[in-house]
Write an enzyme that holds these catalytic residues in place. Sequence first.
Site, short mmCIF file in Angstrom:
data_model
loop_
_atom_site.label_atom_id
_atom_site.label_comp_id
_atom_site.label_asym_id
_atom_site.label_seq_id
_atom_site.Cartn_x
_atom_site.Cartn_y
_atom_site.Cartn_z
N HIS A 135 4.41 -7.62 2.78
CA HIS A 135 5.20 -7.12 1.65
C HIS A 135 6.64 -7.62 1.74
O HIS A 135 7.20 -7.73 2.84
CB HIS A 135 5.18 -5.59 1.62
N PRO A 136 7.28 -7.91 0.61
CA PRO A 136 8.66 -8.37 0.62
C PRO A 136 9.64 -7.20 0.75
O PRO A 136 9.29 -6.05 0.48
CB PRO A 136 8.80 -9.02 -0.76
N GLN B 19 9.07 -4.38 -9.00
CA GLN B 19 10.49 -4.18 -8.69
C GLN B 19 11.31 -4.10 -9.97
O GLN B 19 12.26 -3.32 -10.07
CB GLN B 19 10.99 -5.30 -7.77
N PHE C 287 10.40 -1.93 4.44
CA PHE C 287 10.28 -0.65 3.75
C PHE C 287 9.39 -0.85 2.52
O PHE C 287 9.65 -1.72 1.69
CB PHE C 287 11.67 -0.15 3.32
N ILE C 288 8.33 -0.05 2.45
CA ILE C 288 7.36 -0.18 1.36
C ILE C 288 7.29 1.13 0.60
O ILE C 288 7.14 2.21 1.21
CB ILE C 288 5.96 -0.54 1.91
N ALA D 85 5.86 2.68 -3.43
CA ALA D 85 5.26 2.41 -4.74
C ALA D 85 6.33 2.64 -5.80
O ALA D 85 6.55 3.76 -6.26
CB ALA D 85 4.05 3.31 -4.97
#
Length: 471
Positions: free
Chosen positions: A371-372, A392, A423-424, A426
């Site tokens: 994940h970015p 985003q 850091f992920i 939704a």
Amino acid sequence: MTRYPRDMRGHGPTPPDANWPGGARIAISLVLNYEEGGENCILHGDTASEAFLSDINGAGMWPGQRHWNMESIYEYGARAGFWRLHRLFTGLHLPVTIFGVATALARNPEQVAAMKSAGWEVASHGLKWVEHKDMPAAEERAQIAEAIRLHAEVVGEPPRGWYTGRCSVNTVHLTAETGQFDWISDTYDDDLPYWKRVGNRDQLVIPYTLEANDMRFATAPGYIEGEQFFTYLKDSFDTLYAEGLAGAAKMFSIGLHNRLIGRPGKIAGLKRFLDYARGHEGVWFATRGEIAAHWAATHPPRHFERPSEMSRPRFTEAFGSIYEHSAWIADRAWALELGPAHDCAEGVASVLARIFRSASPEERLGVLTAHPDLAGKLAQAKRLTAESTAEQASAGLDALTDDERTEFQRLNAQYVEKFGFPFIVAVKDHTKATILDAFHRRIGQDRDTEFAEACRQVERIAWHRLNAMDL
């Protein structure tokens, strides 16, 4: 590959409003089974007498012998019960669908003439009123063809609807594959019609009932008096009628038999119910053929690519990007036990999540690190996946002020240094402000807690991505 053929999903959590004609809140299908003369009997070439659905308690088949009492009870249905019901329904001008056993119709010409004169729908109830569970598919297919032929010969036209009743696991497919029927009813799995794909055609299924059915007078647990039948029908009607008032109109099938409900003490309960239902507005009494025609016009079949029927490469192609840069999850998920219940966003989300949850810690960490960073360098360079870019942007992370961007970069660096993965979150569940709040809160957690939270967020992101697809 394992595929599970049973359909546990149906119309799903939000079934369609039937939108019955005239804004009716409920459609009532009165079904009269005509089996008298088609039941097991030595005279019919069967090896034993009938034992099913009569007032003889604990009846058993008599191999090689006629059962005079059983025959007499079936004869009551033809001689007296049918005509009592015929007078009731024609007197109230109510439409009826006949489930007619072909050999029984052939042996009852006056009753058939009365059905036709009343304008009732005469559907097929098979060639004979016998069990089909042990019948080879080829034999059952031949009997279906003969039932259609004999029905057309006796009634004057081929049947447009079908219900075997004592069916086999093959019955629905065998009847559907004929292409003969506007509807078939050998299921009990819904309160609304639905389409079933069989081969290269769509077959309309109108589910039937074994509980709002006078057969309960002959089975245990069951009814012992007409008032109990009335009460059950009334309670069913009230529930379905209320659902119709709330905008979710349903169908109510009522199953009847000449030799059962045609008895004086039993028919009284049916009469009370009909008077009760007719006293309400928005009640559509209809044949199953009329229901089928309405459903075909109002709710035609919907064609879409079903995940459970995809090849492995196609499944991986369709869902490989749901977990960021981790197509192996979709590839493995394809091998799970997929079925009709997985032909929706929740279904695919479930199998993908199962693979992710059962993966090794190292594999799950790989998904996290794929994940970015939020509002990081990849976003600025426009190198995010299409999914991440849209996500985003939905929270305004593509339009940060200089101060906001500096804060995100500071937090990203601090978070990755502490936990070893980005850091992920939704973002579709959040605003820019609540994302920052979550950042500040979660950065203070221990690694195990945060690893579990990040995994939950990955699953949530996958859920949003699937719900954005046309499944």
